[in-house]
Design an enzyme around this catalytic site. Structure first.
Site, PDB file in Angstrom:
ATOM      1  N   ASP A  77       0.862  -1.351   0.042  1.00 30.41           N
ATOM      2  CA  ASP A  77      -0.200   0.129   0.033  1.00 30.41           C
ATOM      3  C   ASP A  77       1.036   1.147   0.019  1.00 30.41           C
ATOM      4  O   ASP A  77       0.580   2.284   0.621  1.00 30.41           O
ATOM      5  CB  ASP A  77      -0.978   0.279   1.269  1.00 30.41           C
ATOM      6  CG  ASP A  77      -1.855  -1.387   1.283  1.00 30.41           C
ATOM      7  OD1 ASP A  77      -2.497  -1.793   0.380  1.00 30.41           O
ATOM      8  OD2 ASP A  77      -1.917  -1.788   2.539  1.00 30.41           O
TER       9      ASP A  77
ATOM     10  N   LYS B 120       1.964   2.374  -5.074  1.00 27.02           N
ATOM     11  CA  LYS B 120       2.611   1.822  -6.101  1.00 27.02           C
ATOM     12  C   LYS B 120       1.661   2.043  -7.385  1.00 27.02           C
ATOM     13  O   LYS B 120       2.141   2.396  -8.613  1.00 27.02           O
ATOM     14  CB  LYS B 120       2.519   0.243  -5.960  1.00 27.02           C
ATOM     15  CG  LYS B 120       3.845  -0.082  -5.280  1.00 27.02           C
ATOM     16  CD  LYS B 120       4.192  -1.661  -5.856  1.00 27.02           C
ATOM     17  CE  LYS B 120       3.020  -2.534  -5.158  1.00 27.02           C
ATOM     18  NZ  LYS B 120       3.067  -2.764  -3.353  1.00 27.02           N
TER      19      LYS B 120
ATOM     20  N   GLY C 163      -4.078  -4.602  -4.266  1.00 28.62           N
ATOM     21  CA  GLY C 163      -5.044  -3.386  -4.552  1.00 28.62           C
ATOM     22  C   GLY C 163      -4.357  -2.205  -5.059  1.00 28.62           C
ATOM     23  O   GLY C 163      -3.694  -1.578  -4.222  1.00 28.62           O
ATOM     24  N   HIS C 164      -4.582  -2.023  -6.239  1.00 28.71           N
ATOM     25  CA  HIS C 164      -3.812  -0.307  -6.715  1.00 28.71           C
ATOM     26  C   HIS C 164      -4.823   0.496  -7.260  1.00 28.71           C
ATOM     27  O   HIS C 164      -5.790  -0.014  -8.125  1.00 28.71           O
ATOM     28  CB  HIS C 164      -2.913  -1.004  -7.924  1.00 28.71           C
ATOM     29  CG  HIS C 164      -1.630  -1.577  -7.561  1.00 28.71           C
ATOM     30  ND1 HIS C 164      -0.875  -2.003  -8.600  1.00 28.71           N
ATOM     31  CD2 HIS C 164      -1.167  -2.145  -6.332  1.00 28.71           C
ATOM     32  CE1 HIS C 164       0.039  -2.977  -8.088  1.00 28.71           C
ATOM     33  NE2 HIS C 164      -0.258  -2.863  -6.653  1.00 28.71           N
TER      34      HIS C 164
ATOM     35  N   GLN D  71       2.174  -6.227  -3.128  1.00 26.09           N
ATOM     36  CA  GLN D  71       2.471  -6.471  -1.858  1.00 26.09           C
ATOM     37  C   GLN D  71       3.949  -5.955  -1.607  1.00 26.09           C
ATOM     38  O   GLN D  71       4.093  -4.741  -2.354  1.00 26.09           O
ATOM     39  CB  GLN D  71       2.636  -7.867  -1.363  1.00 26.09           C
ATOM     40  CG  GLN D  71       1.255  -8.674  -1.153  1.00 26.09           C
ATOM     41  CD  GLN D  71       0.682  -9.075  -2.533  1.00 26.09           C
ATOM     42  OE1 GLN D  71       1.518  -9.749  -3.265  1.00 26.09           O
ATOM     43  NE2 GLN D  71      -0.583  -8.886  -2.926  1.00 26.09           N
TER      44      GLN D  71
ATOM     45  N   ARG E  40      -9.802  -2.471   5.129  1.00 25.54           N
ATOM     46  CA  ARG E  40      -9.469  -2.460   6.635  1.00 25.54           C
ATOM     47  C   ARG E  40      -8.670  -1.221   7.058  1.00 25.54           C
ATOM     48  O   ARG E  40      -7.837  -0.679   5.974  1.00 25.54           O
ATOM     49  CB  ARG E  40      -8.471  -3.688   6.879  1.00 25.54           C
ATOM     50  CG  ARG E  40      -9.446  -4.998   6.923  1.00 25.54           C
ATOM     51  CD  ARG E  40      -8.466  -6.025   7.242  1.00 25.54           C
ATOM     52  NE  ARG E  40      -7.629  -6.348   5.917  1.00 25.54           N
ATOM     53  CZ  ARG E  40      -6.654  -7.202   6.114  1.00 25.54           C
ATOM     54  NH1 ARG E  40      -6.326  -8.036   7.488  1.00 25.54           N
ATOM     55  NH2 ARG E  40      -5.899  -7.694   5.050  1.00 25.54           N
TER      56      ARG E  40
ATOM     57  N   SER F 274       1.068  14.072  -4.557  1.00 20.74           N
ATOM     58  CA  SER F 274      -0.244  14.119  -4.503  1.00 20.74           C
ATOM     59  C   SER F 274      -0.853  12.888  -5.297  1.00 20.74           C
ATOM     60  O   SER F 274       0.067  12.278  -5.914  1.00 20.74           O
ATOM     61  CB  SER F 274      -1.105  15.481  -4.898  1.00 20.74           C
ATOM     62  OG  SER F 274      -1.476  15.246  -6.315  1.00 20.74           O
TER      63      SER F 274
HETATM   64  P1  IMP Z   1      -2.554 -12.899   1.951  1.00 18.73           P
HETATM   65  O1  IMP Z   1      -1.661 -12.442   0.974  1.00 18.73           O
HETATM   66  O2  IMP Z   1      -4.066 -12.626   1.882  1.00 18.73           O
HETATM   67  O3  IMP Z   1      -2.301 -14.326   2.259  1.00 18.73           O
HETATM   68  O4  IMP Z   1      -2.348 -12.037   3.329  1.00 18.73           O
HETATM   69  C1  IMP Z   1      -1.055 -12.202   4.215  1.00 18.73           C
HETATM   70  C2  IMP Z   1      -0.680 -10.808   4.679  1.00 18.73           C
HETATM   71  O5  IMP Z   1      -0.311  -9.909   3.688  1.00 18.73           O
HETATM   72  C3  IMP Z   1      -1.692 -10.043   5.478  1.00 18.73           C
HETATM   73  O6  IMP Z   1      -1.058  -9.482   6.474  1.00 18.73           O
HETATM   74  C4  IMP Z   1      -2.312  -8.958   4.237  1.00 18.73           C
HETATM   75  O7  IMP Z   1      -2.784  -8.074   5.035  1.00 18.73           O
HETATM   76  C5  IMP Z   1      -1.071  -8.764   3.771  1.00 18.73           C
HETATM   77  N1  IMP Z   1      -1.367  -8.413   2.149  1.00 18.73           N
HETATM   78  C6  IMP Z   1      -1.593  -9.112   1.350  1.00 18.73           C
HETATM   79  N2  IMP Z   1      -1.739  -8.339   0.200  1.00 18.73           N
HETATM   80  C7  IMP Z   1      -1.487  -6.867   0.491  1.00 18.73           C
HETATM   81  C8  IMP Z   1      -1.662  -5.822  -0.051  1.00 18.73           C
HETATM   82  O8  IMP Z   1      -1.619  -5.664  -1.425  1.00 18.73           O
HETATM   83  N3  IMP Z   1      -1.329  -4.712   0.421  1.00 18.73           N
HETATM   84  C9  IMP Z   1      -0.978  -4.712   1.775  1.00 18.73           C
HETATM   85  N4  IMP Z   1      -0.836  -5.928   2.568  1.00 18.73           N
HETATM   86  C10 IMP Z   1      -1.297  -7.080   1.786  1.00 18.73           C
END
Ligand code: IMP
Length: 429
Positions: free
Chosen positions: A13, A16, A40-41, A223, A302, A414
């Site tokens: 987050d 990117k 999520g982008h 990620q 969240r 921004s």
């Molecule tokens: P999973 O990838 O759904 O198995 O989640 C494992 C961990 O990675 C958790 O703490 C999620 O919140 C975190 N996570 C997975 N994808 C993202 C993302 O795109 N951004 C931030 N955290 C992520």
């Protein structure tokens, strides 16, 4: 001009989407190489906001998008996302999107297992996105995954489902969750096949040809390094390798294809889900960062945990992730703060560390060692040149460069695409 790989340098987050979008406009092909629809982008283009999870961001700019073999694909989520973006006016077709035929699929049973296991973990939960990412990667490594190419072979599909259900239904039943029926899954997959297969191909061949013709490829990471299954804050990580090296193996290319590696970091730090976060703030400053930075997850909505910039952590990400330049985002969120802290190391049971050790208990006990800097009263919001920044803001960025041992090559001020200060063009580097 070479290729560029973008990865997150914290816990995801980092913003990117904007940087990828900006660079995608200068690339010919944009490739996703790991992760799935846990990513999520958000892309803001004019008055349109696009939310992407699985699709490569370049599609928004009309560029060819490729989903590599390193990605885990939920076919329902993919088709829904394609439909959503088409409804926003984007052209997404087999001419613009190609999917690796050897990429593993995420099925409903993966999400069910992900959630059942999280529920069983109780207070020790990882805080996954509940999308089945972990179980799908487990199946890939265990050699029982159903892959995109299997959709063209009904008999293979049928026998693989037998093996898959033997494993998953045993686990699901043991966890007290509902089990799955083979025929319903088979019917659903066979119904999806004609919609997905037109996108499928050996993408490695297309990418190799693109490289040979001098096309510019942008590898879009999801990620971030601290969520990498090897190098992150294990076990509070995702289930794929998020470091730059994965761009090659996750697309079917050699390591020299990765090109220039750009790491994205926020000017402060956030994390969703559980796990260690040494510089986390539980006070009003943390709340302020969350409010100003609109820190809510794109995928799950969240609330993100917020804290000071952790230079020790980002330095570690620079080293293990192969980051050659840093794009610093959301500097404007710090505008007007009297003083700023930067984490420079950790104190663990009385011992000083320059990095976060691998041990789970050590990570949980890590206390940040801070350096304090004076804040700035002026605004950095929307600045498009170095000269437009307050002197203290420049000092803050320069100190980050020194501490993380990598140059800040891009500064985002921004969510608007053009509010960017470019110090070095990664494609030209
Ligand atoms: P999973 O990838 O759904 O198995 O989640 C494992 C961990 O990675 C958790 O703490 C999620 O919140 C975190 N996570 C997975 N994808 C993202 C993302 O795109 N951004 C931030 N955290 C992520």
């Amino acid at each position: 001009m070479g290729n560029v790989t973008i990865i997150g340098a914290q816990w995801g987050d980092e913003g990117k989407g904007k940087v990828v979008d900006w660079l995608a406009s200068r690339a010919d092909i944009v490739v996703r190489f790991q992760g799935g629809h846990n990513a999520g982008h958000t892309l803001v283009v004019g008055n349109q906001t696009y939310k992407l999870s699985l699709l490569p961001s370049g599609l928004v700019r009309g560029k060819m998008g490729v989903i590599g073999n390193g990605v885990v694909i939920d076919p329902d989520a993919l088709l829904a996302e394609i439909g959503r973006l088409q409804a926003q006016g984007l052209v997404i077709s087999p001419e613009t999107l190609r999917i690796a035929d050897n990429a593993p699929l995420i099925l409903p049973l993966h999400a069910a297992l992900d959630r059942a296991r999280e529920a069983a973990r109780g207070v020790h939960k990882i805080g996954t996105t509940g999308r089945g990412i972990g179980p799908a990667y487990e199946d890939k490594v265990a050699r029982r995954a159903i892959r995109v190419c299997d959709l063209a072979e009904p008999e293979t599909l049928s026998s693989k489902l037998d093996e898959l259900l033997l494993h998953h239904n045993t686990l699901l039943a043991g966890l007290g969750a509902a089990t799955f029926e083979k025929q319903a899954l088979l019917d659903a997959l066979l119904a999806l096949a004609p919609q997905l297969l037109p996108y499928a191909e050996p993408v490695w061949e297309r990418l190799a040809a693109a490289r040979a013709s001098g096309a510019k490829i942008l590898f879009e990471g999801a990620q971030a390094v601290m969520l990498d299954v090897d190098h992150g804050t294990y076990p509070f990580v995702t289930s794929s390798n998020t470091v730059a090296g994965t761009a090659a193996s996750g697309a079917g290319l050699g390591p020299d294809a990765v090109g220039r590696v750009l790491g994205i970091a926020k000017a402060y730090c956030t994390r969703v889900g559980s796990g260690p976060f040494p510089t986390e703030l539980h006070d009003e400053t943390g709340t302020l960062l969350g409010e100003r930075g609109h820190e809510f997850g794109t995928v799950t909505g969240r609330k993100r945990r917020c804290g000071w910039f952790d230079a020790a952590l980002v330095r570690q990400a620079v080293k293990v992730g192969g980051i050659q330049g840093l794009a610093l985002t959301k500097l404007d969120v710090l505008d007007g703060m009297k003083e700023l802290k930067i984490g420079v190391g950790y104190l663990i049971k009385g011992e000083k560390f320059r990095h976060l050790p691998a041990g789970m208990a050590a990570q949980a006990a890590a206390l940040p060692i801070y350096e304090t800097l004076e804040g700035w009263s002026g605004s950095t919001r929307g600045a498009r040149s170095w000269a437009a920044l307050p002197a203290q803001a420049i000092k803050y960025v320069k100190r980050i460069e020194e501490l993380v041992e990598a140059p800040v090559t891009l500064l985002s001020t921004s969510p608007e695409r053009d509010d960017t200060i470019l110090m070095q063009d990664p494609f030209a580097a």
